[in-house]
Design a protein around this motif. Structure first.
Motif, mmCIF file in Angstrom:
data_model
loop_
_atom_site.group_PDB
_atom_site.id
_atom_site.type_symbol
_atom_site.label_atom_id
_atom_site.label_comp_id
_atom_site.label_asym_id
_atom_site.label_seq_id
_atom_site.Cartn_x
_atom_site.Cartn_y
_atom_site.Cartn_z
ATOM 1 N N LEU A 23 0.755 -1.244 0.086
ATOM 2 C CA LEU A 23 0.007 0.058 0.085
ATOM 3 C C LEU A 23 0.922 1.308 -0.153
ATOM 4 O O LEU A 23 0.524 2.144 -0.619
ATOM 5 N N ARG A 24 1.911 1.190 0.758
ATOM 6 C CA ARG A 24 3.038 2.360 0.877
ATOM 7 C C ARG A 24 3.542 2.615 -0.655
ATOM 8 O O ARG A 24 3.538 3.701 -1.132
ATOM 9 N N ASN A 25 3.663 1.542 -1.444
ATOM 10 C CA ASN A 25 4.330 1.443 -2.775
ATOM 11 C C ASN A 25 3.101 2.177 -3.630
ATOM 12 O O ASN A 25 3.359 3.033 -4.563
ATOM 13 N N ALA A 26 2.125 1.472 -3.600
ATOM 14 C CA ALA A 26 0.867 2.016 -4.462
ATOM 15 C C ALA A 26 0.443 3.516 -4.104
ATOM 16 O O ALA A 26 0.642 4.579 -5.448
ATOM 17 N N LEU A 27 0.566 4.062 -2.993
ATOM 18 C CA LEU A 27 0.654 5.492 -2.814
ATOM 19 C C LEU A 27 1.630 6.228 -3.203
ATOM 20 O O LEU A 27 1.395 7.317 -3.808
ATOM 21 N N LEU A 28 3.106 5.846 -3.295
ATOM 22 C CA LEU A 28 4.001 6.643 -3.632
ATOM 23 C C LEU A 28 4.073 6.469 -5.261
ATOM 24 O O LEU A 28 4.169 7.587 -5.964
ATOM 25 N N GLU A 32 3.793 10.097 -7.003
ATOM 26 C CA GLU A 32 4.801 10.507 -8.137
ATOM 27 C C GLU A 32 4.167 10.833 -9.350
ATOM 28 O O GLU A 32 4.519 12.035 -10.171
ATOM 29 N N ALA A 33 2.883 10.248 -9.724
ATOM 30 C CA ALA A 33 2.411 10.635 -10.975
ATOM 31 C C ALA A 33 1.507 12.026 -10.706
ATOM 32 O O ALA A 33 1.570 12.987 -11.770
ATOM 33 N N GLY A 107 -7.140 19.187 -10.771
ATOM 34 C CA GLY A 107 -5.663 19.295 -11.253
ATOM 35 C C GLY A 107 -4.845 18.488 -10.133
ATOM 36 O O GLY A 107 -5.205 18.096 -9.247
ATOM 37 N N THR A 108 -3.447 18.566 -10.654
ATOM 38 C CA THR A 108 -2.567 17.632 -10.109
ATOM 39 C C THR A 108 -2.208 18.117 -8.861
ATOM 40 O O THR A 108 -2.087 17.303 -7.890
#
Length: 153
Positions: A23-28, A32-33, A107-108
């Motif tokens: 989950l931490r990786n998915a959030l990262l 980043e996107a 927006g981002t």
């Protein structure tokens, strides 16, 4: 107790750590996107939707399966479990805000703010949960599918 039974008992603590790390990786990836500065595209929206679904599924599984099993074997942890369930509710509210932002083509910068808020609460929650429950999970006798208990990751 056979060696296989001991491995299964200890596996719940490893399963929780593993799910938290994914989950931490998915959030990262979603962060980043969002930080790319590019207008929100399909990838960012997909990462946000995927992360939201994964985190929600994880918390629903804990509330439905894991926490009742812990409470049954360790009634002294009921206050801790209630706090964790309150965190789940708060994180669910934050995810709802992110989902609305995604659905309204925000927006981002706005998406990044939502993700940052979720990240702060999620990390605090995961650390508390791991401090309070990992030793309990090493001895928890729960014969259940890890995907149902900790979310389909």
């Amino acid at each position: 107790m056979t060696e296989g039974e001991k491995i299964r008992l200890v596996a719940w603590s490893r399963e929780l750590r593993s799910v938290h790390e994914r989950l931490r990786n998915a959030l990262l990836i979603a962060q980043e996107a969002a930080a790319s500065g590019e207008p929100p595209g399909r990838d960012l929206l997909l990462f946000c939707h995927g992360f939201c679904a994964a985190l929600t599924g994880h918390h629903e599984g804990e509330d439905r399966e894991l926490f009742p099993a812990i409470a049954a074997e360790h009634p002294e942890l009921r206050d801790t479990l209630r706090k964790l369930e309150q965190d789940h509710s708060m994180i669910g509210h934050l995810i709802g805000g992110l989902q609305l932002a995604v659905d309204s083509s925000a927006g981002t910068d706005e998406l990044a703010r939502h993700l940052e808020g979720i990240a702060a609460i999620m990390e605090s929650h995961f650390r508390y949960e791991e401090r309070q429950l990992l030793s309990v999970l090493e001895t928890l006798e729960l014969d259940a599918d890890p995907g149902r208990v900790l979310g389909p990751l």
